[in-house]
Design a protein around this motif. Structure first.
Motif, PDB file in Angstrom:
ATOM      1  N   ASP A 195      -4.125   3.409   8.708  1.00 58.57           N
ATOM      2  CA  ASP A 195      -5.251   4.149   8.160  1.00 58.57           C
ATOM      3  C   ASP A 195      -5.305   3.844   6.661  1.00 58.57           C
ATOM      4  O   ASP A 195      -4.486   3.070   6.148  1.00 58.57           O
ATOM      5  N   GLN A 196      -6.272   4.425   5.962  1.00 53.96           N
ATOM      6  CA  GLN A 196      -6.405   4.134   4.542  1.00 53.96           C
ATOM      7  C   GLN A 196      -5.172   4.562   3.748  1.00 53.96           C
ATOM      8  O   GLN A 196      -4.758   3.873   2.822  1.00 53.96           O
ATOM      9  N   ALA A 197      -4.569   5.677   4.116  1.00 55.56           N
ATOM     10  CA  ALA A 197      -3.369   6.142   3.419  1.00 55.56           C
ATOM     11  C   ALA A 197      -2.219   5.142   3.601  1.00 55.56           C
ATOM     12  O   ALA A 197      -1.486   4.851   2.651  1.00 55.56           O
ATOM     13  N   GLY A 198      -2.075   4.601   4.802  1.00 55.37           N
ATOM     14  CA  GLY A 198      -1.024   3.616   5.060  1.00 55.37           C
ATOM     15  C   GLY A 198      -1.263   2.323   4.294  1.00 55.37           C
ATOM     16  O   GLY A 198      -0.333   1.716   3.767  1.00 55.37           O
ATOM     17  N   ALA A 199      -2.524   1.912   4.234  1.00 60.87           N
ATOM     18  CA  ALA A 199      -2.861   0.707   3.463  1.00 60.87           C
ATOM     19  C   ALA A 199      -2.598   0.928   1.983  1.00 60.87           C
ATOM     20  O   ALA A 199      -2.104   0.034   1.298  1.00 60.87           O
ATOM     21  N   ALA A 200      -2.918   2.116   1.499  1.00 60.54           N
ATOM     22  CA  ALA A 200      -2.682   2.435   0.090  1.00 60.54           C
ATOM     23  C   ALA A 200      -1.196   2.376  -0.229  1.00 60.54           C
ATOM     24  O   ALA A 200      -0.793   1.809  -1.252  1.00 60.54           O
ATOM     25  N   LYS A 201      -0.381   2.922   0.646  1.00 58.34           N
ATOM     26  CA  LYS A 201       1.074   2.898   0.442  1.00 58.34           C
ATOM     27  C   LYS A 201       1.581   1.457   0.424  1.00 58.34           C
ATOM     28  O   LYS A 201       2.392   1.087  -0.423  1.00 58.34           O
ATOM     29  N   LEU A 202       1.091   0.651   1.343  1.00 54.34           N
ATOM     30  CA  LEU A 202       1.481  -0.754   1.427  1.00 54.34           C
ATOM     31  C   LEU A 202       1.149  -1.510   0.142  1.00 54.34           C
ATOM     32  O   LEU A 202       1.909  -2.362  -0.306  1.00 54.34           O
ATOM     33  N   ALA A 203       0.019  -1.177  -0.460  1.00 47.61           N
ATOM     34  CA  ALA A 203      -0.443  -1.863  -1.670  1.00 47.61           C
ATOM     35  C   ALA A 203       0.014  -1.182  -2.961  1.00 47.61           C
ATOM     36  O   ALA A 203      -0.215  -1.722  -4.046  1.00 47.61           O
ATOM     37  N   GLY A 204       0.606  -0.004  -2.847  1.00 47.75           N
ATOM     38  CA  GLY A 204       1.011   0.719  -4.046  1.00 47.75           C
ATOM     39  C   GLY A 204      -0.166   1.307  -4.810  1.00 47.75           C
ATOM     40  O   GLY A 204      -0.139   1.406  -6.033  1.00 47.75           O
TER      41      GLY A 204
END
Length: 92
Positions: free
Chosen positions: A25-34
């Motif tokens: 989800d967007q939160a997971g993508a954000a975490k992955l990208a910092g």
């Protein structure tokens, strides 16, 4: 990773597709990208992700780097094909 230029610019659709392939989800993508989830959400909602400002360029570099480390390969348009996203084969 290559420097971002106009020929290798991520699009909103590419970011969404990469998330889908990784099941994020967007939160997971954000975490992955910092990055923040809000940044991912804003970038995915835009039609034009041109890298005119430094913050946007840095965010797109972080997204690309994070997804590539997670196994995503971005395919950029050339004279034979359009843009795309796929999962890289694992190295043997």
């Amino acid at each position: 990773m290559a420097e971002l230029d106009q020929e290798e610019m991520l699009t909103s659709a590419m970011i969404r597709a990469a998330r889908g392939l990784l099941g994020l989800d967007q939160a997971g993508a954000a975490k992955l990208a910092g990055l923040s989830q809000r940044t991912i959400s804003k970038l995915e909602a835009e039609d034009d992700l041109s890298s005119k400002d430094l913050r946007r360029r840095n965010a797109l570099k972080a997204i690309r780097s994070g997804f590539e480390k997670a196994g995503i390969e971005f395919i950029f348009p050339d004279e034979k094909s359009g843009q795309g996203v796929r999962i890289k084969l694992a190295s043997k």
